[in-house]
Design a protein around this motif. Structure first.
Motif, PDB file in Angstrom:
ATOM      1  N   ARG A 138      16.631 -45.342  71.703  1.00  0.00           N
ATOM      2  CA  ARG A 138      15.735 -44.351  72.310  1.00  0.00           C
ATOM      3  C   ARG A 138      16.508 -43.118  72.788  1.00  0.00           C
ATOM      4  O   ARG A 138      16.050 -41.990  72.633  1.00  0.00           O
ATOM      5  CB  ARG A 138      14.976 -44.970  73.474  1.00  0.00           C
ATOM      6  N   PHE A 139      17.669 -43.346  73.388  1.00  0.00           N
ATOM      7  CA  PHE A 139      18.493 -42.244  73.874  1.00  0.00           C
ATOM      8  C   PHE A 139      18.870 -41.311  72.725  1.00  0.00           C
ATOM      9  O   PHE A 139      18.744 -40.096  72.826  1.00  0.00           O
ATOM     10  CB  PHE A 139      19.747 -42.773  74.569  1.00  0.00           C
ATOM     11  N   HIS A 140      19.321 -41.897  71.625  1.00  0.00           N
ATOM     12  CA  HIS A 140      19.731 -41.063  70.494  1.00  0.00           C
ATOM     13  C   HIS A 140      18.549 -40.292  69.901  1.00  0.00           C
ATOM     14  O   HIS A 140      18.695 -39.132  69.507  1.00  0.00           O
ATOM     15  CB  HIS A 140      20.475 -41.898  69.447  1.00  0.00           C
ATOM     16  N   LEU A 141      17.395 -40.908  69.850  1.00  0.00           N
ATOM     17  CA  LEU A 141      16.204 -40.182  69.388  1.00  0.00           C
ATOM     18  C   LEU A 141      15.930 -38.983  70.290  1.00  0.00           C
ATOM     19  O   LEU A 141      15.662 -37.885  69.809  1.00  0.00           O
ATOM     20  CB  LEU A 141      14.979 -41.103  69.352  1.00  0.00           C
ATOM     21  N   LYS A 142      16.010 -39.181  71.603  1.00  0.00           N
ATOM     22  CA  LYS A 142      15.775 -38.077  72.552  1.00  0.00           C
ATOM     23  C   LYS A 142      16.803 -36.971  72.379  1.00  0.00           C
ATOM     24  O   LYS A 142      16.505 -35.804  72.650  1.00  0.00           O
ATOM     25  CB  LYS A 142      15.822 -38.591  73.984  1.00  0.00           C
ATOM     26  N   GLU A 143      17.997 -37.324  71.947  1.00  0.00           N
ATOM     27  CA  GLU A 143      19.068 -36.343  71.770  1.00  0.00           C
ATOM     28  C   GLU A 143      19.018 -35.664  70.400  1.00  0.00           C
ATOM     29  O   GLU A 143      19.912 -34.900  70.052  1.00  0.00           O
ATOM     30  CB  GLU A 143      20.431 -37.004  71.981  1.00  0.00           C
ATOM     31  N   GLY A 144      17.972 -35.949  69.618  1.00  0.00           N
ATOM     32  CA  GLY A 144      17.794 -35.264  68.347  1.00  0.00           C
ATOM     33  C   GLY A 144      18.336 -35.986  67.133  1.00  0.00           C
ATOM     34  O   GLY A 144      18.359 -35.435  66.035  1.00  0.00           O
ATOM     35  N   TYR A 145      18.761 -37.208  67.301  1.00  0.00           N
ATOM     36  CA  TYR A 145      19.220 -38.009  66.165  1.00  0.00           C
ATOM     37  C   TYR A 145      18.017 -38.614  65.457  1.00  0.00           C
ATOM     38  O   TYR A 145      16.970 -38.841  66.074  1.00  0.00           O
ATOM     39  CB  TYR A 145      20.119 -39.159  66.636  1.00  0.00           C
ATOM     40  N   VAL A 146      18.166 -38.877  64.177  1.00  0.00           N
ATOM     41  CA  VAL A 146      17.142 -39.586  63.415  1.00  0.00           C
ATOM     42  C   VAL A 146      17.781 -40.820  62.781  1.00  0.00           C
ATOM     43  O   VAL A 146      18.983 -40.823  62.480  1.00  0.00           O
ATOM     44  CB  VAL A 146      16.503 -38.700  62.312  1.00  0.00           C
ATOM     45  N   LYS A 147      16.973 -41.845  62.614  1.00  0.00           N
ATOM     46  CA  LYS A 147      17.476 -43.066  61.981  1.00  0.00           C
ATOM     47  C   LYS A 147      17.624 -42.819  60.486  1.00  0.00           C
ATOM     48  O   LYS A 147      16.660 -42.415  59.832  1.00  0.00           O
ATOM     49  CB  LYS A 147      16.522 -44.227  62.239  1.00  0.00           C
ATOM     50  N   VAL A 148      18.823 -43.052  59.945  1.00  0.00           N
ATOM     51  CA  VAL A 148      19.051 -42.832  58.524  1.00  0.00           C
ATOM     52  C   VAL A 148      19.405 -44.119  57.783  1.00  0.00           C
ATOM     53  O   VAL A 148      19.396 -44.139  56.550  1.00  0.00           O
ATOM     54  CB  VAL A 148      20.142 -41.764  58.273  1.00  0.00           C
ATOM     55  N   ALA A 149      19.702 -45.175  58.519  1.00  0.00           N
ATOM     56  CA  ALA A 149      19.994 -46.459  57.874  1.00  0.00           C
ATOM     57  C   ALA A 149      19.710 -47.591  58.851  1.00  0.00           C
ATOM     58  O   ALA A 149      19.900 -47.449  60.058  1.00  0.00           O
ATOM     59  CB  ALA A 149      21.449 -46.525  57.412  1.00  0.00           C
ATOM     60  N   HIS A 150      19.255 -48.699  58.303  1.00  0.00           N
ATOM     61  CA  HIS A 150      18.992 -49.900  59.095  1.00  0.00           C
ATOM     62  C   HIS A 150      19.610 -51.067  58.341  1.00  0.00           C
ATOM     63  O   HIS A 150      19.160 -51.416  57.259  1.00  0.00           O
ATOM     64  CB  HIS A 150      17.487 -50.095  59.258  1.00  0.00           C
ATOM     65  N   MET A 151      20.643 -51.625  58.916  1.00  0.00           N
ATOM     66  CA  MET A 151      21.344 -52.748  58.282  1.00  0.00           C
ATOM     67  C   MET A 151      21.043 -54.028  59.063  1.00  0.00           C
ATOM     68  O   MET A 151      21.593 -54.252  60.145  1.00  0.00           O
ATOM     69  CB  MET A 151      22.845 -52.472  58.238  1.00  0.00           C
TER      70      MET A 151
END
Length: 172
Positions: A138-151
């Protein structure tokens, strides 16, 4: 009112950083390390990373309460504009804007170096448990990151399998 200061890490910060990180290693699945590094090992990590990349700490009223750094994503030349980021905040100081301050300072330094891509790995589980919440995601999403991979199921800790998400942020 609390005073915050972001500054470059110093080797003498190693013991405090090791203390902050130990919680995440010993009591959570946020880090996939099994044993917390000693202050001396942390000092070596600080030296090695800060030779080439920004490594910053946040002080609150003179006490280090969090840290952030960038490191190479890959040694191949084509990745010279891409780094991985790591951030840890004292467990008793979370949700006070420290992570946001640290990332803002790190990104400023990285922009000055021409870095374009930030990658962050976040441990993840479809169901939160006593070892892992969705806070990092959630923190990274708020900081403008997007999920690019899910392992799925790539890290095992506390006799449970955890996923790893790769999050990306472009600085341009």
């Amino acid at each position: 009112m609390s005073e915050y200061m972001i500054r470059d890490v110093k080797p003498e910060d190693a013991a405090r950083l090791a203390q902050i990180y130990a919680y995440y290693v010993e009591e959570t699945a946020v880090s996939f390390e099994y044993e917390a590094p000693s202050a001396e090992e942390f000092r070596d990590r600080i030296r090695n990373i800060s030779k080439n990349y920004p490594y910053l700490v946040c002080e609150k009223d003179g006490v280090v309460v969090g840290y952030v750094y960038a490191s190479a994503y890959s040694v191949r030349a084509a990745y010279n504009w891409t780094v991985t980021t790591s951030i840890y905040v004292d467990r008793d100081c979370r949700r006070q804007g420290i992570g946001k301050r640290l990332y803002a300072a790190l990104e400023e330094r990285l922009r000055e170096r021409g870095i374009i891509n930030l990658l962050a790995g976040a441990a993840f589980s479809e169901t939160e448990d006593e070892y892992l919440t969705w806070d990092s995601y959630r923190f990274h999403l708020k900081e403008g990151y997007v999920k690019v991979a899910h392992m799925p199921g790539v890290g095992k800790k506390f006799d449970r399998w955890y996923d790893l998400l790769w999050m990306q942020k472009k600085l341009v």
